[in-house]
Motif scaffolding. Structure first.
Motif, short mmCIF file in Angstrom:
data_model
loop_
_atom_site.label_atom_id
_atom_site.label_comp_id
_atom_site.label_asym_id
_atom_site.label_seq_id
_atom_site.Cartn_x
_atom_site.Cartn_y
_atom_site.Cartn_z
N MET A 136 -5.53 9.35 0.18
CA MET A 136 -5.45 8.72 -1.28
C MET A 136 -4.31 7.53 -1.19
O MET A 136 -3.28 7.90 -1.00
N TYR A 137 -4.86 6.26 -1.53
CA TYR A 137 -3.84 5.20 -1.41
C TYR A 137 -3.98 4.21 -2.61
O TYR A 137 -5.06 4.34 -3.33
N LEU A 138 -2.90 3.80 -3.01
CA LEU A 138 -2.58 2.68 -4.11
C LEU A 138 -2.21 1.53 -3.49
O LEU A 138 -1.30 1.24 -2.72
N TYR A 139 -3.17 0.23 -3.80
CA TYR A 139 -2.91 -0.84 -3.46
C TYR A 139 -2.57 -1.76 -4.68
O TYR A 139 -3.22 -1.68 -5.71
N GLY B 278 -4.48 -4.05 -12.17
CA GLY B 278 -2.99 -3.87 -11.84
C GLY B 278 -2.99 -3.18 -10.51
O GLY B 278 -1.86 -2.95 -9.76
N PHE B 279 -3.86 -2.57 -9.94
CA PHE B 279 -3.87 -1.61 -8.88
C PHE B 279 -5.52 -1.55 -8.37
O PHE B 279 -6.50 -1.61 -8.98
N TYR B 280 -5.40 -0.98 -7.12
CA TYR B 280 -6.87 -0.40 -6.41
C TYR B 280 -6.55 0.76 -6.03
O TYR B 280 -5.55 1.04 -5.30
N LEU B 281 -7.38 1.96 -6.31
CA LEU B 281 -7.08 3.35 -5.84
C LEU B 281 -8.02 3.64 -4.99
O LEU B 281 -9.36 3.44 -5.23
N GLN B 282 -7.70 4.04 -3.69
CA GLN B 282 -8.64 4.22 -2.73
C GLN B 282 -8.61 5.96 -2.77
O GLN B 282 -7.65 6.49 -2.46
N PRO C 155 4.57 8.06 -4.94
CA PRO C 155 4.24 7.01 -3.84
C PRO C 155 5.02 6.81 -2.85
O PRO C 155 6.34 6.77 -2.59
N VAL C 156 4.56 6.69 -1.52
CA VAL C 156 5.23 6.48 -0.43
C VAL C 156 4.84 5.12 0.26
O VAL C 156 3.53 5.13 0.64
N VAL D 211 0.79 -1.27 0.07
CA VAL D 211 0.19 -0.15 -0.03
C VAL D 211 0.95 0.95 -0.03
O VAL D 211 1.77 1.32 0.91
N PHE D 212 0.41 2.08 -0.83
CA PHE D 212 1.38 3.41 -1.02
C PHE D 212 0.40 4.39 -0.73
O PHE D 212 -0.84 4.20 -1.13
N LYS D 213 0.84 5.45 -0.09
CA LYS D 213 0.05 6.65 0.23
C LYS D 213 0.63 7.89 -0.85
O LYS D 213 1.82 7.69 -1.37
N SER D 214 -0.17 8.63 -1.24
CA SER D 214 -0.04 9.80 -2.37
C SER D 214 0.69 10.77 -1.40
O SER D 214 0.44 11.22 -0.35
N SER D 215 1.75 11.35 -2.31
CA SER D 215 2.39 12.65 -1.73
C SER D 215 1.62 13.65 -2.08
O SER D 215 2.24 14.82 -1.58
N ARG D 216 0.56 13.99 -3.00
CA ARG D 216 0.06 15.12 -3.32
C ARG D 216 -1.36 15.10 -2.50
O ARG D 216 -2.16 16.08 -2.48
N LYS D 217 -2.12 14.06 -2.29
CA LYS D 217 -3.50 14.24 -1.79
C LYS D 217 -3.64 13.52 -0.57
O LYS D 217 -3.30 12.14 -0.51
#
Length: 100
Positions: free
Chosen positions: A21-24, A75-79, A45-46, A12-18
């Motif tokens: 907002m997370y990417l799985y 290829g991803f899930y965007l929360q 991505p962090v 899981v990555f968090k957004s550095s801009r918003k």
């Protein structure tokens, strides 16, 4: 998708801009399947955690099954962050105790 008998090693990555907002993504694929326009909007991505997902696992705003299906398909899930209006409505709906 990297499954271990119905399980997925997910990063899981968090957004550095918003905020919120997370990417799985599948841990083994990393960010390689993320479209470039999404990465540009997402920012750097962090990495915040790695976990084993199962279809039965419940997450804060979704289920493991939904995340696994999106990773398999796209290829991803965007929360996305919760809508501010919904948050304010939840505050409004929260019962308050009147004290006199």
């Amino acid at each position: 998708m990297t499954t271990m008998q119905g399980k997925l090693l997910c990063e899981v990555f968090k957004s550095s801009r918003k905020e919120e907002m997370y990417l799985y993504v599948d841990k083994r694929q990393g960010l390689e399947r993320i479209p470039e326009p999404l990465l540009e909007r997402f920012g750097a991505p962090v990495s915040v955690m790695t976990m084993i997902l199962t279809p039965e696992k419940m997450l804060a705003r979704t289920s493991g099954a939904d995340v696994m299906a999106a990773i398999e398909e796209k290829g991803f899930y965007l929360q996305m962050p919760p809508a501010k209006d919904e948050y304010l409505l939840d505050l409004y709906r929260t019962p308050t105790e009147a004290r006199y």
